[in-house]
Scaffold this motif. Sequence first.
Motif, PDB file in Angstrom:
ATOM      1  N   ILE A 165       3.143 -38.840  23.867  1.00 49.97           N
ATOM      2  CA  ILE A 165       1.850 -39.237  23.289  1.00 49.97           C
ATOM      3  C   ILE A 165       0.946 -39.827  24.356  1.00 49.97           C
ATOM      4  O   ILE A 165      -0.247 -39.492  24.453  1.00 49.97           O
ATOM      5  CB  ILE A 165       2.070 -40.245  22.137  1.00 49.97           C
ATOM      6  CG1 ILE A 165       2.675 -39.529  20.929  1.00 49.97           C
ATOM      7  CG2 ILE A 165       0.763 -40.929  21.749  1.00 49.97           C
ATOM      8  CD1 ILE A 165       3.158 -40.443  19.834  1.00 49.97           C
ATOM      9  N   LEU A 166       1.481 -40.724  25.180  1.00 46.47           N
ATOM     10  CA  LEU A 166       0.667 -41.343  26.232  1.00 46.47           C
ATOM     11  C   LEU A 166       0.190 -40.295  27.234  1.00 46.47           C
ATOM     12  O   LEU A 166      -0.960 -40.350  27.696  1.00 46.47           O
ATOM     13  CB  LEU A 166       1.475 -42.430  26.937  1.00 46.47           C
ATOM     14  CG  LEU A 166       1.825 -43.660  26.078  1.00 46.47           C
ATOM     15  CD1 LEU A 166       2.646 -44.661  26.887  1.00 46.47           C
ATOM     16  CD2 LEU A 166       0.575 -44.331  25.545  1.00 46.47           C
ATOM     17  N   GLY A 219      -6.019 -35.770  27.589  1.00 44.12           N
ATOM     18  CA  GLY A 219      -7.228 -35.594  26.796  1.00 44.12           C
ATOM     19  C   GLY A 219      -8.402 -36.345  27.372  1.00 44.12           C
ATOM     20  O   GLY A 219      -9.534 -35.847  27.412  1.00 44.12           O
ATOM     21  N   ILE A 220      -8.165 -37.575  27.832  1.00 40.20           N
ATOM     22  CA  ILE A 220      -9.239 -38.369  28.450  1.00 40.20           C
ATOM     23  C   ILE A 220      -9.691 -37.728  29.751  1.00 40.20           C
ATOM     24  O   ILE A 220     -10.890 -37.665  30.067  1.00 40.20           O
ATOM     25  CB  ILE A 220      -8.759 -39.821  28.681  1.00 40.20           C
ATOM     26  CG1 ILE A 220      -8.546 -40.530  27.327  1.00 40.20           C
ATOM     27  CG2 ILE A 220      -9.757 -40.593  29.535  1.00 40.20           C
ATOM     28  CD1 ILE A 220      -7.910 -41.891  27.447  1.00 40.20           C
ATOM     29  N   GLU A 221      -8.724 -37.226  30.508  1.00 45.86           N
ATOM     30  CA  GLU A 221      -9.056 -36.603  31.793  1.00 45.86           C
ATOM     31  C   GLU A 221      -9.841 -35.306  31.584  1.00 45.86           C
ATOM     32  O   GLU A 221     -10.840 -35.066  32.261  1.00 45.86           O
ATOM     33  CB  GLU A 221      -7.760 -36.312  32.566  1.00 45.86           C
ATOM     34  CG  GLU A 221      -7.996 -35.708  33.945  1.00 45.86           C
ATOM     35  CD  GLU A 221      -6.684 -35.405  34.674  1.00 45.86           C
ATOM     36  OE1 GLU A 221      -6.747 -34.745  35.718  1.00 45.86           O
ATOM     37  OE2 GLU A 221      -5.627 -35.832  34.183  1.00 45.86           O
ATOM     38  N   GLU A 222      -9.410 -34.469  30.622  1.00 44.27           N
ATOM     39  CA  GLU A 222     -10.075 -33.186  30.396  1.00 44.27           C
ATOM     40  C   GLU A 222     -11.455 -33.368  29.771  1.00 44.27           C
ATOM     41  O   GLU A 222     -12.376 -32.625  30.041  1.00 44.27           O
ATOM     42  CB  GLU A 222      -9.208 -32.314  29.480  1.00 44.27           C
ATOM     43  CG  GLU A 222      -7.903 -31.860  30.106  1.00 44.27           C
ATOM     44  CD  GLU A 222      -8.129 -30.900  31.266  1.00 44.27           C
ATOM     45  OE1 GLU A 222      -9.134 -30.193  31.261  1.00 44.27           O
ATOM     46  OE2 GLU A 222      -7.300 -30.900  32.196  1.00 44.27           O
ATOM     47  N   ASN A 265      -6.435 -33.784  16.277  1.00 41.80           N
ATOM     48  CA  ASN A 265      -5.663 -33.840  15.032  1.00 41.80           C
ATOM     49  C   ASN A 265      -4.162 -33.846  15.308  1.00 41.80           C
ATOM     50  O   ASN A 265      -3.398 -34.601  14.692  1.00 41.80           O
ATOM     51  CB  ASN A 265      -6.011 -32.642  14.138  1.00 41.80           C
ATOM     52  CG  ASN A 265      -7.303 -32.844  13.375  1.00 41.80           C
ATOM     53  OD1 ASN A 265      -7.707 -33.974  13.128  1.00 41.80           O
ATOM     54  ND2 ASN A 265      -7.950 -31.762  13.019  1.00 41.80           N
ATOM     55  N   ASP A 266      -3.715 -32.991  16.236  1.00 41.64           N
ATOM     56  CA  ASP A 266      -2.296 -32.946  16.596  1.00 41.64           C
ATOM     57  C   ASP A 266      -1.851 -34.291  17.165  1.00 41.64           C
ATOM     58  O   ASP A 266      -0.766 -34.779  16.852  1.00 41.64           O
ATOM     59  CB  ASP A 266      -2.072 -31.826  17.623  1.00 41.64           C
ATOM     60  CG  ASP A 266      -0.626 -31.785  18.106  1.00 41.64           C
ATOM     61  OD1 ASP A 266       0.275 -31.544  17.275  1.00 41.64           O
ATOM     62  OD2 ASP A 266      -0.396 -32.011  19.311  1.00 41.64           O
ATOM     63  N   LEU A 267      -2.714 -34.892  17.972  1.00 41.38           N
ATOM     64  CA  LEU A 267      -2.402 -36.191  18.563  1.00 41.38           C
ATOM     65  C   LEU A 267      -2.286 -37.259  17.478  1.00 41.38           C
ATOM     66  O   LEU A 267      -1.371 -38.090  17.497  1.00 41.38           O
ATOM     67  CB  LEU A 267      -3.502 -36.561  19.571  1.00 41.38           C
ATOM     68  CG  LEU A 267      -3.290 -37.811  20.424  1.00 41.38           C
ATOM     69  CD1 LEU A 267      -1.933 -37.795  21.107  1.00 41.38           C
ATOM     70  CD2 LEU A 267      -4.396 -37.909  21.464  1.00 41.38           C
ATOM     71  N   ILE A 268      -3.195 -37.218  16.500  1.00 41.51           N
ATOM     72  CA  ILE A 268      -3.160 -38.187  15.397  1.00 41.51           C
ATOM     73  C   ILE A 268      -1.845 -38.067  14.622  1.00 41.51           C
ATOM     74  O   ILE A 268      -1.209 -39.072  14.288  1.00 41.51           O
ATOM     75  CB  ILE A 268      -4.350 -37.934  14.445  1.00 41.51           C
ATOM     76  CG1 ILE A 268      -5.678 -38.322  15.119  1.00 41.51           C
ATOM     77  CG2 ILE A 268      -4.174 -38.707  13.142  1.00 41.51           C
ATOM     78  CD1 ILE A 268      -5.924 -39.792  15.233  1.00 41.51           C
ATOM     79  N   ALA A 323     -11.031 -36.165  15.836  1.00 43.06           N
ATOM     80  CA  ALA A 323     -10.170 -35.646  14.765  1.00 43.06           C
ATOM     81  C   ALA A 323     -10.849 -35.843  13.418  1.00 43.06           C
ATOM     82  O   ALA A 323     -11.348 -36.929  13.131  1.00 43.06           O
ATOM     83  CB  ALA A 323      -8.811 -36.362  14.780  1.00 43.06           C
ATOM     84  N   ASP A 324     -10.868 -34.796  12.597  1.00 41.74           N
ATOM     85  CA  ASP A 324     -11.460 -34.945  11.279  1.00 41.74           C
ATOM     86  C   ASP A 324     -10.540 -35.699  10.328  1.00 41.74           C
ATOM     87  O   ASP A 324     -10.951 -36.089   9.239  1.00 41.74           O
ATOM     88  CB  ASP A 324     -11.806 -33.578  10.675  1.00 41.74           C
ATOM     89  CG  ASP A 324     -10.586 -32.671  10.552  1.00 41.74           C
ATOM     90  OD1 ASP A 324      -9.496 -33.076  10.989  1.00 41.74           O
ATOM     91  OD2 ASP A 324     -10.752 -31.554  10.034  1.00 41.74           O
TER      92      ASP A 324
END
Length: 1008
Positions: free
Chosen positions: A161-162, A168-171, A180-183, A235-236
Amino acid sequence: MANNVITSASLVLASEILSETILAISEAMNATKSVLIQKENFNKFSTYLERIAFVLRELFKSDIKTSVSLKNAVEILNGEIKVAKQLALNCGNRNKVYLLFNCRRIVKHLESSTKEISQALGLISLACLDDPSSVINDEVSMLCKNMLETEYHLTVAEEEILEKIELGIEERNVDQSYANDLIIRIAEAVGISTQQAELKREFEELKSEMDNNELREDVVSALQMERIIALLSKADMITTYKEKEIKYLTKRSSLGRQELEPLQSFYCPITGDIMVDPVETSYGHTFERSAIQKWLADCNLCPITKSPLNASLLRTNKTLQKSIEEWKDRNTMITIASMKVKIQSDKEQEVLHSLSMLQDLCVERELHKEWMIMEDYVPILVGLLGVKNFEIRKHALDILCTLAKDNEDNKDRIAKVDNAVEFIVRSLARKVEESKLALQLLLELSRNGIVRNLIGRVQGSILLLVTMSSSDDTQAAKDAHELLENLSFDDQNVVQMAKANYFGPLLHFLSSGTESVQMMMAKTLSEVELTDHSKLSLFKDGAQGPLMQLLSHGDIEMKKVAVKSLQNLSSIPQNGQQMIREGAVGPLFELLYCHRLSSSSFRKQVAATIAHLAISNTSPEEDEMQVSIFESEEDVFKLFSLVSLTGLDVQESILQIFIVTCQSSSGFEIRTALRQISATRVLVQLCELDDCAVRANAVKLFCCLTQDGDEKTFLEHVGLKCIETLFKIAKTSNKVDEIASAMGIVSNLPKNPQMNEWLLDANALQVIFTCLVNGDTDTSSYKREVVENAAKALCRFTLPTNQEWQRKVAEAGFIPVLVQLLVSGTVFTKQNVAISLKQFSESSSSLSREAKKQVVFFGCCFASPEIVCPVHGGICTLESSFCLLEADAVKPLVRVLEEQNSACEASLDALLTLIEGEQLQRGSKVLVEANAIVPMIKLLSSLTPTLQEKALKALERMFRLVELKQKYGGSAELPLVDITQRGTSSMKSLAAKTLAHLNVLHDQSSFF
């Protein structure tokens, strides 16, 4: 002797410290049990604590000599244990998701604490070395060694997760599905439900963690948390549609209408195309990754400098990549918004071209579909299904299919458009290509429980689908068969009507059969359970005429069956409207007034039917005028007189008739007529009944009559006894709407001293407080109307003209509840809450107590200085001066101000009490700290004249202050200039005066 005394004292002191340390270890172990994140690591840590406690108890039992070094070592250990305990408590109390994001730091803290404790244990071991009788040194040494060597680890899921968050932050360009997958991973890791409501609540708590003072002091952590929140907000699953819509429309409104040309730096020097994945060389030149890699495969020289270039040294130019993406998104937003006009034009080629572009955008990115929904394309696309051009209909169906796929909200949106399902069903009977698309769309829609019922009710839909299910086209047949299985019919009569035209013969015999057959047909209509669609079809096919004829039949039983049938069919507003237009009201009233037919059950059915007709007037067709069921005031009088002459069951329906008619377009005339015949007196008596249904309707009608009545009407019939009855209802009724009506009456009563005294004698404040508190904390049993009416009722007791009443309200604890309602209440509740807070604040200046002077004697101050209110310059408390600052109400009021709804003006009025008179400079500083100035500047562009004028007057005063003028003047110039051009004469002058403060206009300008 002296040495023995010292030794005894030291022994006692060391024993106390040992006992305290063992207790601290026990508390720390209990704290670790409440930690829900890093449980395995905390369990390992708890095991060490348990072993330390054992060692200390053994030490406590032994005859070991107590020394100063041992005492100091135990004290150090005690301190380290308390640090570890605090870490466990923090982890047990904080948000689980927040702890997950910080699990690496938690592990480091655990490792550090473990080592610190082991070192403190080592000091105890050293202190015991000189004592040959000690038996615990070996145990302590082994324990210290184990603790120094121990390591704590994250789980695989936590590491993943980390890493996913960091990526995600880098990209920075991750899409909705990534978030959503991360959530979902986060929810599974911390053990929370993946339901949207639960996820949203958890992440709202996470956001509140960001306001934590300790976190804010750690700038690096705060920045990282903000980046994480920004990533997850895509994420929705944790963002409502309304939140996304506001964010989108705010951004889109700032973009303008023209697309921007790409910057030269966006183009790849090799391909000449706009780059997607730009990479930078060691010489500082940027190329499309695939293009430069292909170039270097043939030649290892830079295309521009001709110098040697190593392909492994290429680095992504993230800044340029983000700029290109933002440029594309900006232009796509403008494109999607601007194409609405083209799609609705009469030029078919332009419509087709625009639809083709929309199709491409739908396929390109999920986000583009979301933008189309926010631009309200669904009704437009549904409307295109009715045009003649086959290609246009086909494109529209294709886009609607894409929007509906795997999106329940979009399915609902499509189905809720007027005639949407009918249009799609109609396409089933057209060309094969269009028919297949319509079938795919209906199949997708049928996966939604609400929509699938609508499909089966469309005339001809079942027949078309049955035909398609036997088609030679295998896929179409399969889809049609699946759709038929998806359909669930809540009324078998609809199916029979679609397959065998069941109601055709029924209507035929109803109008032309023998009396016995007519009786049977009418009885069938009165008893059968019909869907709304069936009821509409029956009236459309002519059921009303024969039933109205039966009303005038000489046989009483025929009349009863006809009334019961009309009661059944008139529950649909369209049918009720048709009955009114075709004269059904008169015959029904005649039956109601006819003493010869005065059986209670029959009168009840007649009254219930008239009630249906009255209800139909509350939701008329848009293209039809409402027709009142009353022709004159005499009709109102005749019907209301039956309230005193009939049984409870008939009374209930008659009261319902008046409730709905009082809320219709002719409601004012009905209410006036009722007041003229002293209906209030009758209603006051009915409010004392034990029959809950009649009493509830009496209270509702009473509430309607209080909306615009004069004081005389109330003072004549409403006294202390009536008020006590209303409060008894509010406290004991189990019907929320009855409670809301009772509080509505109280809120509408005249605001004169006598009425207020009666209310106070009847414990009004206690009842209002209960309604507000229960309404804020128990939304499952208290509807918003109760809280809204209670908030309005409270306003009468917070007027600054009676500070004694204000003090009673404050001492009863209302002010904190009001501040909470500014956050959780409805717009109407917030409006009345803001009015009360404003009225409280108007008294604050005069009630703020002067601070006591400090007494200084021989340079010493004998009393702590009192905290002076930054606005009122004295000592303020909630109970004594009702200060907004003491109530922490300023920021909530500012948030209401930012919402720009009907509560906005009341909130502004409350905030402006802080800058009245000599409080200008002090109050302005408080408003600046609460970030209130920017929303006030936005109100300069408000479409509400009074709101705009109040904001202008306030800003004109505040911009006399140099610091405010310098900080906010620039953002206010444009709306102020606009007012000088479009405002009223007085506002033009005031705006010009404000611009003069900002040095934009000269004091001698012609604007003055």
